[in-house]
Design an enzyme around this catalytic site. Structure first.
Site, PDB file in Angstrom:
ATOM      1  N   ASP A  66       0.851  -1.108   0.013  1.00 24.89           N
ATOM      2  CA  ASP A  66       0.087   0.083  -0.073  1.00 24.89           C
ATOM      3  C   ASP A  66       0.922   1.280  -0.043  1.00 24.89           C
ATOM      4  OD1 ASP A  66      -2.379   1.380   0.089  1.00 24.89           O
ATOM      5  OD2 ASP A  66      -3.048   0.652   1.987  1.00 24.89           O
TER       6      ASP A  66
ATOM      7  N   GLY B   8      -6.750   9.830   8.988  1.00 27.38           N
ATOM      8  CA  GLY B   8      -5.397   9.396   8.760  1.00 27.38           C
ATOM      9  C   GLY B   8      -4.331   9.895   7.573  1.00 27.38           C
TER      10      GLY B   8
ATOM     11  N   TRP C 173      -0.959   9.202   4.866  1.00 33.89           N
ATOM     12  CA  TRP C 173      -0.845   7.817   4.370  1.00 33.89           C
ATOM     13  C   TRP C 173       0.645   7.301   4.627  1.00 33.89           C
ATOM     14  CZ3 TRP C 173       3.750   9.543   2.398  1.00 33.89           C
ATOM     15  CH2 TRP C 173       3.843  10.882   1.895  1.00 33.89           C
ATOM     16  N   ASN C 174       1.270   7.654   5.545  1.00 32.53           N
ATOM     17  CA  ASN C 174       2.750   7.313   5.649  1.00 32.53           C
ATOM     18  C   ASN C 174       2.708   6.161   6.616  1.00 32.53           C
ATOM     19  OD1 ASN C 174       2.093   9.101   7.798  1.00 32.53           O
ATOM     20  ND2 ASN C 174       4.157   9.869   7.888  1.00 32.53           N
TER      21      ASN C 174
ATOM     22  N   THR D 268      -4.577  21.065   5.911  1.00 31.29           N
ATOM     23  CA  THR D 268      -5.687  20.315   6.229  1.00 31.29           C
ATOM     24  C   THR D 268      -6.199  20.303   7.760  1.00 31.29           C
ATOM     25  OG1 THR D 268      -5.009  18.588   4.455  1.00 31.29           O
ATOM     26  CG2 THR D 268      -6.682  18.000   6.315  1.00 31.29           C
TER      27      THR D 268
ATOM     28  N   GLU E 213      -2.179  15.962  14.744  1.00 29.97           N
ATOM     29  CA  GLU E 213      -0.861  15.636  14.481  1.00 29.97           C
ATOM     30  C   GLU E 213      -0.564  16.139  13.197  1.00 29.97           C
ATOM     31  OE1 GLU E 213       0.865  14.589  16.539  1.00 29.97           O
ATOM     32  OE2 GLU E 213      -0.200  13.660  18.154  1.00 29.97           O
TER      33      GLU E 213
ATOM     34  N   CYS F 254       6.636  12.750   9.485  1.00 27.14           N
ATOM     35  CA  CYS F 254       6.067  13.914  10.079  1.00 27.14           C
ATOM     36  C   CYS F 254       7.482  14.403  11.115  1.00 27.14           C
ATOM     37  CB  CYS F 254       4.863  13.969  10.856  1.00 27.14           C
ATOM     38  SG  CYS F 254       4.982  12.364  12.348  1.00 27.14           S
TER      39      CYS F 254
ATOM     40  N   GLU G 189      -0.893  12.352  21.222  1.00 28.44           N
ATOM     41  CA  GLU G 189      -1.183  10.894  21.225  1.00 28.44           C
ATOM     42  C   GLU G 189      -0.457  10.154  22.070  1.00 28.44           C
ATOM     43  OE1 GLU G 189      -1.187  10.410  16.919  1.00 28.44           O
ATOM     44  OE2 GLU G 189      -3.377  10.158  17.194  1.00 28.44           O
TER      45      GLU G 189
END
Ligand SMILES: NC(=O)c1ccc[n+]([C@@H]2O[C@H](COP(=O)([O-])OP(=O)(O)OC[C@H]3O[C@@H](n4cnc5c(N)ncnc54)[C@H](O)[C@@H]3O)[C@@H](O)[C@H]2O)c1
Ligand SMILES: C[N+](C)(C)CC=O
Ligand SMILES: [K+]
Length: 489
Positions: A95, A151, A153-154, A233, A251, A285, A463
């Site tokens: 993926d 979420g 994508w990483n 975003t 995040e 990130c 988190e």
């Protein structure tokens, strides 16, 4: 076992796979070949409604279970994830394009850690008792209700679990929307949670692009939104959540500094700089993409770094010997190549990489070489903007004060690192760094026990760690009177 890349259906709602072909096409691409490995559909408004309705319906009974009971299910799911780590990692590699060497240790394993950790914490949720003479007050730690996770994508599996585990531990239910770029593994998380005994409707997955995320955030049934994504975003999602007075965890991105003093162990510093820039092909990130190296060791650092880059092994990401994969998408490669071009135009000195690797397929795999620029100045575009690709910028500096000021001169504040053998200096320095996660003599370690999140534009909330419980629950205060009620008339 091996998971087929085409899931049974696009969405997982109320304990079952659901499809609606009328949703926008969402093809899933294997970044190492450009091949379409699954065909999914974005959720329609009707499916978004169905997922939220299921989450709403399931929430009271889930919250009414004891923390021990909820935690047992999460811990069982952690065990199943570990048993299936290889199959999950292979699917994650297909993926994301990240090498299997990485996905085997950083994705489902980290997700399982979160499920285990918050599964354990679930039984410890409690309020406090405050005595006021005969009267007293107690607080109850309660769930927020229906929550939404969105979420990037990483790290698809990790992100789904880092959000779901604390949310569910606290008695919330969740509708999770994976990134449209990497939608596959969150469905496996949902399957595994169900297999572990999670009641239907407690964790749902809907696929889609930004507008599906926006539809979830705007729905009045939703009490909290946790987003992992970019700052633009984040601004949009935070604003939409604010108008509904919803809680958020954000995040977001970063442009983190890694500061290496003259007295550092150069070999360790080079290792850390590699981990801080090229792991996951730079799509992390918290990456330390601004590497400040003190003048006395800068040339030695660059020389050793260039040598060590000889160890990069690009190739089939499913081959465990491969240690560097393609970018996640053609679009992301274009963005990264644009930044590399800007770096050259603005006069940075290219020390390594800078192009597409020879011998790798150009048309299909989205490859970019690990790239190092030296003589970067603070004003250059590559010094200021998050690239989210394998591009390291190396800066010089003379003094501790100078390094501190320049390290903090960014709108971001996700992470930072410092390398020095002088531990007094290390602690003094991190004390003044404006970053949510700081590392001394290492970089990019994010165990679930450690709170993780950003300062400044890099985010809101945390988190992981025990503190995550506070971000996924709310307090109710109960005042109990033991005597007569006095009134003025
Ligand atoms: N701090 C962290 O923990 C962390 C971890 C990973 C990635 N990131 C950041 O994520 C970014 C890369 O990921 P990306 O490109 O997928 O980010 P992105 O911001 O483009 O997308 C993130 C998610 O938000 C969704 N989305 C887009 N518009 C939306 C809207 N208006 N309302 C609701 N949802 C919307 C997307 O569909 C996707 O699922 C980088 O900036 C990176 O630093 C942060
Ligand atoms: C949270 N972390 C650093 C593992 C992945 C962020 O991109
Ligand atoms: K993909």
């Amino acid at each position: 076992m091996t998971y087929p890349t085409q899931p049974e259906a696009s969405h997982f709602i109320d304990g079952a796979y659901v499809e609606d072909d009328s949703g926008a096409a969402l093809p899933v691409i294997y970044p190492a070949t450009g091949e379409t490995i699954a065909d999914l559909h974005a959720a329609t408004p009707a499916l978004i409604d169905r997922a939220l309705a299921a989450a709403k319906r399931a929430q009271p009974a889930w919250a009414a279970m004891t923390g021990t009971e909820r935690g047992r299910i999460l811990r069982r799911a952690a065990d199943i994830m570990r048993e299936r780590n290889r199959a999950l990692s292979e699917l994650e590699t297909k993926d994301t394009g990240k090498p299997l060497q990485e996905t085997l240790v950083a994705d489902a394993t980290s997700g399982a850690d979160a499920l285990e950790y918050f599964g354990g914490l679930a039984a410890t949720l409690s309020g406090e008792h405050i005595q006021l003479g005969d009267d007293f007050i107690y607080t109850r730690r309660e769930a927020l209700g229906v929550t939404v996770g969105i979420g990037a994508w990483n790290y698809p599996t990790q992100i789904a679990c880092w959000k779901a585990a604390p949310a569910l531990a606290c008695g919330n239910t969740m509708v999770f929307k994976p990134s449209e770029t990497t939608p596959l593994c969150a469905l496996k998380v949902a399957e595994i949670l169900k297999e572990a005994g999670l009641p239907d409707g407690v964790f749902n997955v809907v696929q889609g692009y930004g507008e599906v995320g926006a539809g979830l955030v705007e729905d009045e049934r939703v009490a909290k939104v946790s987003l992992t994504g970019s700052v633009p975003t984040g601004r949009r999602v935070y604003a939409a959540a604010a108008s509904g007075m919803k809680s958020v965890t954000m995040e977001l991105g970063g442009k983190s500094p890694l500061v290496i003093f003259d007295d550092a162990n150069v070999e360790d510093a080079v290792s850390a700089a590699i981990n801080a820039n090229f792991y996951s092909t730079g799509q992390v990130c918290s990456n330390g993409t601004r590497v400040f190296v003190q003048d006395g060791i800068r040339e030695a650092f660059l020389a050793r770094l260039s040598e060590r880059l000889g160890g990069v092994k690009m190739g089939d990401p499913l081959d465990e010997a491969t240690n560097f994969g393609p970018m996640v998408s053609a679009r992301q490669r274009e963005i990264v190549e644009g930044f590399i071009a800007r770096g050259r135009e603005e006069g940075a000195r290219l020390v390594a990489g800078g192009g597409r690797p020879t011998g790798m397929s150009d048309e299909n795999g989205y490859w970019v070489e690990p790239t190092v620029f030296a003589d970067v100045t603070d004003e250059m575009t590559i010094a200021r903007e998050e690239i989210f690709g394998p591009v390291m910028s190396v800066f010089g500096f003379a003094t501790e004060e100078e390094a501190l000021e320049r390290a903090n001169a960014t709108i971001y504040g996700l992470s930072a690192g410092v390398f020095t053998r002088d531990l007094a200096r290390a602690h003094r320095f991190v004390g003044k760094l404006q970053a949510g996660s700081c590392w001394i003599n290492t970089y990019n370690l994010t165990p679930v026990e450690a709170p993780f999140g950003g300062m400044k534009m890099s985010g809101v909330g945390r988190e992981n760690g025990q503190v995550a419980i506070e971000h996924w629950s709310q307090l109710k205060t109960v005042y109990v009177a033991m005597g007569e009620v006095e009134a003025p008339y």
